[in-house]
Design a protein around this motif. Sequence first.
Motif, mmCIF file in Angstrom:
data_model
loop_
_atom_site.group_PDB
_atom_site.id
_atom_site.type_symbol
_atom_site.label_atom_id
_atom_site.label_comp_id
_atom_site.label_asym_id
_atom_site.label_seq_id
_atom_site.Cartn_x
_atom_site.Cartn_y
_atom_site.Cartn_z
ATOM 1 N N SER A 189 -3.682 -3.513 10.592
ATOM 2 C CA SER A 189 -4.576 -4.611 10.203
ATOM 3 C C SER A 189 -4.173 -5.237 8.883
ATOM 4 O O SER A 189 -4.418 -6.432 8.650
ATOM 5 C CB SER A 189 -6.018 -4.102 10.107
ATOM 6 N N TRP A 190 -3.550 -4.462 7.991
ATOM 7 C CA TRP A 190 -3.136 -5.016 6.703
ATOM 8 C C TRP A 190 -2.097 -6.125 6.871
ATOM 9 O O TRP A 190 -2.019 -7.053 6.049
ATOM 10 C CB TRP A 190 -2.569 -3.913 5.812
ATOM 11 N N ILE A 191 -1.295 -6.051 7.921
ATOM 12 C CA ILE A 191 -0.317 -7.115 8.173
ATOM 13 C C ILE A 191 -1.027 -8.426 8.446
ATOM 14 O O ILE A 191 -0.683 -9.486 7.899
ATOM 15 C CB ILE A 191 0.596 -6.741 9.351
ATOM 16 N N SER A 269 2.478 4.514 9.848
ATOM 17 C CA SER A 269 1.239 3.954 9.298
ATOM 18 C C SER A 269 1.308 3.868 7.779
ATOM 19 O O SER A 269 0.873 2.874 7.179
ATOM 20 C CB SER A 269 0.042 4.807 9.727
ATOM 21 N N ALA A 270 1.850 4.911 7.151
ATOM 22 C CA ALA A 270 1.960 4.914 5.691
ATOM 23 C C ALA A 270 2.896 3.818 5.202
ATOM 24 O O ALA A 270 2.628 3.165 4.178
ATOM 25 C CB ALA A 270 2.442 6.278 5.216
ATOM 26 N N ILE A 271 3.986 3.581 5.919
ATOM 27 C CA ILE A 271 4.929 2.531 5.525
ATOM 28 C C ILE A 271 4.273 1.154 5.613
ATOM 29 O O ILE A 271 4.392 0.324 4.692
ATOM 30 C CB ILE A 271 6.195 2.590 6.405
ATOM 31 N N MET A 272 3.552 0.897 6.702
ATOM 32 C CA MET A 272 2.883 -0.400 6.848
ATOM 33 C C MET A 272 1.837 -0.600 5.755
ATOM 34 O O MET A 272 1.727 -1.693 5.166
ATOM 35 C CB MET A 272 2.230 -0.511 8.232
ATOM 36 N N THR A 273 1.062 0.445 5.460
ATOM 37 C CA THR A 273 0.034 0.323 4.428
ATOM 38 C C THR A 273 0.653 0.141 3.052
ATOM 39 O O THR A 273 0.189 -0.687 2.258
ATOM 40 C CB THR A 273 -0.859 1.571 4.433
ATOM 41 N N ALA A 274 1.711 0.903 2.769
ATOM 42 C CA ALA A 274 2.351 0.827 1.451
ATOM 43 C C ALA A 274 2.959 -0.543 1.189
ATOM 44 O O ALA A 274 3.010 -1.004 0.045
ATOM 45 C CB ALA A 274 3.423 1.911 1.338
#
Length: 288
Positions: A189-191, A269-274
């Motif tokens: 969702s952050w994207i 997931s951590a990579i996308m959020t970071a």
Amino acid sequence: MTVQQQTRETASAANGIEGSTDERLLQAIASGKRPDPASGWSSTMAFASRALLRIKHIPEQMFDVTLFPIIFLLMFTYLFGGAIAGSTSDYLQFLLPGILVMTVAQITVYTGIDLNNDIRKGIFDRFRTLPIWLPSALIGALLVDVVRYTMASVVMIALGLMLGFRPEGGAVGIFLAIALVLVFSFSLSWIWTALGLIVRSEKSLMMMSFLVMMPLTFISNVFVDPTTLPTWLQGFVNINPISTLATAVRGFMHGMGTWQQVVNVLLVSAIMTAIFAPLTMYLYRNKK
């Protein structure tokens, strides 16, 4: 006591109340102490409540987590199940975890759409002037979206059980699979929130999400076993984040999940959020 006396006493009491109210108002204005700002938790919950009220007043927006999953599952199971697996029952065991991943991943775009609508309506600028923890407006909306993802997952699994889906992993396997889907979707969702701050309209955001999610979902292991694909295509399917999630979800639902699969999903997931959470906050602070 006469009516006139009662009237005079009532008027006197009203004047006394007005006087005390005026005095309190004067004291509040004259006081140099500012009200304590809302905590990050309370402001986040306030924005989450706002998102829930939007669902209450516009219930048709819940079609994407109720009606669409049903259509997808029925259509792919009974239109393509016989051709792909030779049996709709066998194909359902393979398909449902993948359709669950596809459905939830696709509805993550609505986070960015709601944010883009707030920007166009001017509500976004009003939020930024409030003395609140700045990320609360975004995180509150994202938390409510997690509720939407959970509803979509429950609808999908309930329908699958009625159609004959039998998860060998039991309730624990289903719970772990849904938990992975929620973590991945929250990160994804952050994207869309970042893009929602950049693009000019919700139609542009919808088109961008379609161009990204359609290849990722169809060139994955959601619908077919990657071993049936050409060799040159298998390499992309194996590194596809959607395939990574679908493999873990399918494994836990059928009692074959491994901790390595969990680590793979959490790492993606951590990579996308970071990457996209800080980018979203930067754009949020500097949006003009």
